[in-house]
Design an enzyme around this catalytic site. Sequence first.
Site, PDB file in Angstrom:
ATOM      1  N   HIS A 227       1.007  -1.264  -0.067  1.00 36.23           N
ATOM      2  CA  HIS A 227      -0.062  -0.077   0.054  1.00 36.23           C
ATOM      3  C   HIS A 227       1.000   1.229  -0.080  1.00 36.23           C
ATOM      4  O   HIS A 227       0.474   2.256  -0.922  1.00 36.23           O
ATOM      5  CB  HIS A 227      -0.924   0.118   0.958  1.00 36.23           C
ATOM      6  CG  HIS A 227      -1.927   1.030   1.341  1.00 36.23           C
ATOM      7  ND1 HIS A 227      -1.440   2.401   1.855  1.00 36.23           N
ATOM      8  CD2 HIS A 227      -2.958   1.315   0.688  1.00 36.23           C
ATOM      9  CE1 HIS A 227      -2.611   3.247   1.593  1.00 36.23           C
ATOM     10  NE2 HIS A 227      -3.481   2.579   1.072  1.00 36.23           N
ATOM     11  N   GLU A 267      -4.046  -4.475   9.436  1.00 34.75           N
ATOM     12  CA  GLU A 267      -4.279  -3.720   8.439  1.00 34.75           C
ATOM     13  C   GLU A 267      -3.335  -2.394   8.194  1.00 34.75           C
ATOM     14  O   GLU A 267      -3.732  -1.158   8.497  1.00 34.75           O
ATOM     15  CB  GLU A 267      -5.789  -3.036   8.044  1.00 34.75           C
ATOM     16  CG  GLU A 267      -6.881  -3.852   7.915  1.00 34.75           C
ATOM     17  CD  GLU A 267      -8.139  -3.546   7.629  1.00 34.75           C
ATOM     18  OE1 GLU A 267      -8.427  -3.233   6.622  1.00 34.75           O
ATOM     19  OE2 GLU A 267      -8.932  -3.829   8.395  1.00 34.75           O
ATOM     20  N   HIS A 269      -1.220   0.730   6.862  1.00 33.31           N
ATOM     21  CA  HIS A 269      -1.293   1.481   5.839  1.00 33.31           C
ATOM     22  C   HIS A 269      -0.139   2.575   5.387  1.00 33.31           C
ATOM     23  O   HIS A 269       0.681   1.603   5.008  1.00 33.31           O
ATOM     24  CB  HIS A 269      -2.476   2.377   5.754  1.00 33.31           C
ATOM     25  CG  HIS A 269      -3.866   1.666   5.523  1.00 33.31           C
ATOM     26  ND1 HIS A 269      -4.384   1.116   4.364  1.00 33.31           N
ATOM     27  CD2 HIS A 269      -4.879   1.328   6.702  1.00 33.31           C
ATOM     28  CE1 HIS A 269      -5.409   0.622   4.416  1.00 33.31           C
ATOM     29  NE2 HIS A 269      -5.929   0.705   5.877  1.00 33.31           N
ATOM     30  N   GLU A 284      -4.919   0.323  10.786  1.00 33.07           N
ATOM     31  CA  GLU A 284      -6.410   0.413  11.034  1.00 33.07           C
ATOM     32  C   GLU A 284      -7.064   0.178  12.287  1.00 33.07           C
ATOM     33  O   GLU A 284      -8.068   0.532  12.410  1.00 33.07           O
ATOM     34  CB  GLU A 284      -7.134   0.223   9.622  1.00 33.07           C
ATOM     35  CG  GLU A 284      -8.186   0.830   9.524  1.00 33.07           C
ATOM     36  CD  GLU A 284      -8.604   1.079   8.082  1.00 33.07           C
ATOM     37  OE1 GLU A 284      -9.944   1.188   7.758  1.00 33.07           O
ATOM     38  OE2 GLU A 284      -7.958   0.613   7.117  1.00 33.07           O
TER      39      GLU A 284
END
Length: 313
Positions: A227, A267, A269, A284
């Site tokens: 990402h 998660e 990022h 996240e």
Amino acid sequence: MTHVSIEEYRVADGDAGPYAITTGPDRALWFTMVHSDRIGRLVPGREPTGYELGPGRRPTVIVTGPDGALWFTEYGAHQIGRITTDGAIDEFALPTGCGPFGIAAASDGALWFTETAADRVGRITTDGRITEFPLPVTGAFPSAICAGDDGAMWFTLNQANAIGRIGMEGTVTIHPLPTEGAAPVGITAGPDGAVWFVEIAAGQVGRIGRDGRVTEFPLPDRAARPHAITTDGNGDLWFTEWGGNRVGSVAPGGVIEVYDLPTPGSEPHGITLGPDGALWTALEIGALARITVAPACPAPSRQGRFQARPSSR
């Protein structure tokens, strides 16, 4: 193999959505909370603080501006935000409903940003004057943006499967990627004078030189959905694997190492070099992870080293 230690620090509840992260001029970590419309601040070793935005702002990427404030995109409100290190907030409405996403400081003393829904790149001065530059493609979803060593801005075109370059005068060049459907997202200036990016749909790290030549390095897990990417100050690049629950490093020669995060489904990022010399990534699930790198030693469990075989065009 490099030994890496990862610690997690809770900064919000699980619904807040820490997303992007940067180091501010005050030697604190600043991060966006996309689901709770807040900006967070953490001095390593202290308790986190937060600043409320209006509802529906959906702050995404945040960077330090040339004026010593933090600047961020408000994807949901179609605005650019500015917050000083003592928490004073200003917001600047954009001319069109464009879904701003990436933002970066440029060599001209302004900040440049991407407009995902309008196929444009924008420029905002520190006093709030806005200029927009149309791209020669449609439906491209311009995403992350960075300043290159050549004085231009480089950005990912997630749906056009390309990397774009825009000069300070507004001239745009589009560089298609060799892999179809790669969907590039994160991008950063590398330590080698090139620009590096990640391909979320192809599971690859890419490099593009000033001449437009693209080299792609496949990850060990092609379904990892990389990402974001940043440099570590020591010659390597670090990236997040949103779908693989890992962070990884890549040397300019293509050697890739990946490391599991402590909490499943966290998660990851955004990722940045912190004020303490460690790498920090926004999770996240409501946390920040601190990644420290030690001299090479026998490999601990759940880590892997991989020599990518690059493809070029």
